[in-house]
Design a protein around this motif. Structure first.
Motif, PDB file in Angstrom:
ATOM      1  N   LEU A  93      35.037  37.301  55.412  1.00  0.00           N
ATOM      2  CA  LEU A  93      35.002  38.714  55.041  1.00  0.00           C
ATOM      3  C   LEU A  93      36.340  39.151  54.455  1.00  0.00           C
ATOM      4  O   LEU A  93      36.380  39.877  53.447  1.00  0.00           O
ATOM      5  CB  LEU A  93      34.656  39.569  56.261  1.00  0.00           C
ATOM      6  CG  LEU A  93      34.712  41.091  56.054  1.00  0.00           C
ATOM      7  CD1 LEU A  93      33.789  41.526  54.923  1.00  0.00           C
ATOM      8  CD2 LEU A  93      34.367  41.822  57.349  1.00  0.00           C
ATOM      9  N   ALA A  94      37.432  38.717  55.061  1.00  0.00           N
ATOM     10  CA  ALA A  94      38.754  39.063  54.536  1.00  0.00           C
ATOM     11  C   ALA A  94      38.933  38.520  53.119  1.00  0.00           C
ATOM     12  O   ALA A  94      39.490  39.201  52.246  1.00  0.00           O
ATOM     13  CB  ALA A  94      39.842  38.515  55.458  1.00  0.00           C
ATOM     14  N   VAL A  95      38.439  37.312  52.882  1.00  0.00           N
ATOM     15  CA  VAL A  95      38.528  36.727  51.539  1.00  0.00           C
ATOM     16  C   VAL A  95      37.721  37.560  50.546  1.00  0.00           C
ATOM     17  O   VAL A  95      38.201  37.882  49.446  1.00  0.00           O
ATOM     18  CB  VAL A  95      38.017  35.270  51.550  1.00  0.00           C
ATOM     19  CG1 VAL A  95      37.922  34.724  50.119  1.00  0.00           C
ATOM     20  CG2 VAL A  95      38.931  34.387  52.383  1.00  0.00           C
ATOM     21  N   PHE A  96      36.510  37.924  50.919  1.00  0.00           N
ATOM     22  CA  PHE A  96      35.655  38.682  50.002  1.00  0.00           C
ATOM     23  C   PHE A  96      36.230  40.068  49.716  1.00  0.00           C
ATOM     24  O   PHE A  96      36.138  40.567  48.587  1.00  0.00           O
ATOM     25  CB  PHE A  96      34.242  38.794  50.572  1.00  0.00           C
ATOM     26  CG  PHE A  96      33.550  37.471  50.740  1.00  0.00           C
ATOM     27  CD1 PHE A  96      33.707  36.464  49.797  1.00  0.00           C
ATOM     28  CD2 PHE A  96      32.749  37.216  51.842  1.00  0.00           C
ATOM     29  CE1 PHE A  96      33.082  35.236  49.945  1.00  0.00           C
ATOM     30  CE2 PHE A  96      32.116  35.999  51.997  1.00  0.00           C
ATOM     31  CZ  PHE A  96      32.284  35.000  51.051  1.00  0.00           C
ATOM     32  N   LEU A  97      36.825  40.696  50.712  1.00  0.00           N
ATOM     33  CA  LEU A  97      37.460  41.995  50.481  1.00  0.00           C
ATOM     34  C   LEU A  97      38.654  41.850  49.540  1.00  0.00           C
ATOM     35  O   LEU A  97      38.907  42.728  48.706  1.00  0.00           O
ATOM     36  CB  LEU A  97      37.898  42.612  51.809  1.00  0.00           C
ATOM     37  CG  LEU A  97      36.777  43.104  52.733  1.00  0.00           C
ATOM     38  CD1 LEU A  97      37.353  43.570  54.065  1.00  0.00           C
ATOM     39  CD2 LEU A  97      35.974  44.230  52.082  1.00  0.00           C
ATOM     40  N   ALA A  98      39.371  40.738  49.664  1.00  0.00           N
ATOM     41  CA  ALA A  98      40.507  40.500  48.770  1.00  0.00           C
ATOM     42  C   ALA A  98      40.033  40.340  47.330  1.00  0.00           C
ATOM     43  O   ALA A  98      40.662  40.856  46.394  1.00  0.00           O
ATOM     44  CB  ALA A  98      41.272  39.259  49.223  1.00  0.00           C
ATOM     45  N   VAL A  99      38.914  39.642  47.139  1.00  0.00           N
ATOM     46  CA  VAL A  99      38.385  39.488  45.782  1.00  0.00           C
ATOM     47  C   VAL A  99      37.887  40.829  45.255  1.00  0.00           C
ATOM     48  O   VAL A  99      38.041  41.140  44.069  1.00  0.00           O
ATOM     49  CB  VAL A  99      37.263  38.428  45.741  1.00  0.00           C
ATOM     50  CG1 VAL A  99      36.723  38.280  44.316  1.00  0.00           C
ATOM     51  CG2 VAL A  99      37.768  37.080  46.235  1.00  0.00           C
ATOM     52  N   LEU A 100      37.310  41.641  46.130  1.00  0.00           N
ATOM     53  CA  LEU A 100      36.885  42.978  45.708  1.00  0.00           C
ATOM     54  C   LEU A 100      38.074  43.802  45.219  1.00  0.00           C
ATOM     55  O   LEU A 100      37.970  44.544  44.239  1.00  0.00           O
ATOM     56  CB  LEU A 100      36.188  43.707  46.863  1.00  0.00           C
ATOM     57  CG  LEU A 100      34.719  43.361  47.114  1.00  0.00           C
ATOM     58  CD1 LEU A 100      34.210  44.096  48.346  1.00  0.00           C
ATOM     59  CD2 LEU A 100      33.863  43.701  45.900  1.00  0.00           C
ATOM     60  N   ARG A 101      39.199  43.688  45.893  1.00  0.00           N
ATOM     61  CA  ARG A 101      40.406  44.391  45.443  1.00  0.00           C
ATOM     62  C   ARG A 101      40.844  43.895  44.071  1.00  0.00           C
ATOM     63  O   ARG A 101      41.391  44.654  43.267  1.00  0.00           O
ATOM     64  CB  ARG A 101      41.548  44.193  46.446  1.00  0.00           C
ATOM     65  CG  ARG A 101      41.467  45.090  47.663  1.00  0.00           C
ATOM     66  CD  ARG A 101      42.662  44.872  48.583  1.00  0.00           C
ATOM     67  NE  ARG A 101      43.926  45.135  47.919  1.00  0.00           N
ATOM     68  CZ  ARG A 101      44.506  46.325  47.858  1.00  0.00           C
ATOM     69  NH1 ARG A 101      43.918  47.378  48.413  1.00  0.00           N
ATOM     70  NH2 ARG A 101      45.663  46.482  47.250  1.00  0.00           N
ATOM     71  N   TYR A 102      40.606  42.626  43.809  1.00  0.00           N
ATOM     72  CA  TYR A 102      40.942  42.055  42.509  1.00  0.00           C
ATOM     73  C   TYR A 102      40.024  42.608  41.423  1.00  0.00           C
ATOM     74  O   TYR A 102      40.414  42.735  40.267  1.00  0.00           O
ATOM     75  CB  TYR A 102      40.821  40.536  42.585  1.00  0.00           C
ATOM     76  CG  TYR A 102      41.210  39.814  41.320  1.00  0.00           C
ATOM     77  CD1 TYR A 102      42.550  39.664  40.970  1.00  0.00           C
ATOM     78  CD2 TYR A 102      40.241  39.273  40.479  1.00  0.00           C
ATOM     79  CE1 TYR A 102      42.915  38.997  39.812  1.00  0.00           C
ATOM     80  CE2 TYR A 102      40.594  38.602  39.324  1.00  0.00           C
ATOM     81  CZ  TYR A 102      41.931  38.469  38.994  1.00  0.00           C
ATOM     82  OH  TYR A 102      42.286  37.810  37.840  1.00  0.00           O
TER      83      TYR A 102
END
Length: 212
Positions: A141-150
């Motif tokens: 989930l943390a990874v996916f949120l980071a990609v969303l920020r990108y």
């Protein structure tokens, strides 16, 4: 200029020199899978009878459900992270996993005596399920949120929710290899609650960390 138009313009400018968002999602998915696999193997590992369980319909069906959810959520979150991208088709596919689970539950109710329904629903590992699906899924989930920020989602809370569902589908796929409760009644109840926990965390993460 409207906010959505501004986001699209800023996103287009950023994309001219940065990694393509599609590539970022595939890299993120790979990283999330590795994280989930490491946590799974270190924390619980597969069930002891997996060599025989893998030949049973109920065991295999769990992976069909969870992978269908993960794949459809991945398609939707990629669309949600791109301003102006169509989301209706990807959103429609999100119903696939619930329909598959509902069909399996219906078959279970028809084939199993009513006296056994409660036992199959409760199972023997509900606490473990509610613990380890979120535990395995929190890193992804943390990874996916980071990609969303990108990216540049115009609906960050919705995008964060879908990120949680994606993380939950991925985590549940790994957890299913450990879970001794193969009944669709168990999966429909406890897997859903565990994934909903990650979806709620994703919504919160989207609100706090993904907003422009």
């Amino acid at each position: 200029m409207r906010t959505d138009d501004l986001i699209k313009a800023l996103d287009a400018d950023a994309r001219s020199t940065a990694m393509p968002l599609g590539s970022a999602w595939w890299i993120g998915a790979g990283a999330a899978t590795v994280i989930a696999a490491v946590v799974f193997w270190l924390a619980i590992g597969p069930r002891t009878d997996i060599a025989t369980a893998m030949y049973t319909t109920r065991f295999v069906a769990k992976f069909v459900f969870t992978m269908a959810l993960a794949v459809s959520a991945f398609a939707l979150i990629r669309a949600l992270s791109t301003p102006g991208a169509a989301t209706s088709r990807a959103a429609t596919w999100m119903i696939a996993a619930p329909l598959l689970v509902a069909a399996a539950v219906g078959l279970e109710l028809l084939s199993v005596p009513a006296a056994d329904w409660g036992r199959r629903l409760v199972g023997s590992n509900m606490v473990i399920c509610l613990t380890f699906i979120p535990l395995i899924g929190i890193g992804p989930l943390a990874v996916f949120l980071a990609v969303l920020r990108y990216g540049a989602p115009t609906r960050p809370v919705l995008a964060g929710t879908v990120a949680g569902v994606l993380a939950g589908g991925l985590a549940a796929t790994f957890y299913a290899a450990h879970c001794f409760d193969d009944s669709p009644l168990f999966v429909a109840t406890w897997y859903t609650i565990a994934i909903a926990i990650l979806a709620a965390l994703g919504a919160l993460g989207g609100r706090l960390f993904v907003r422009w």
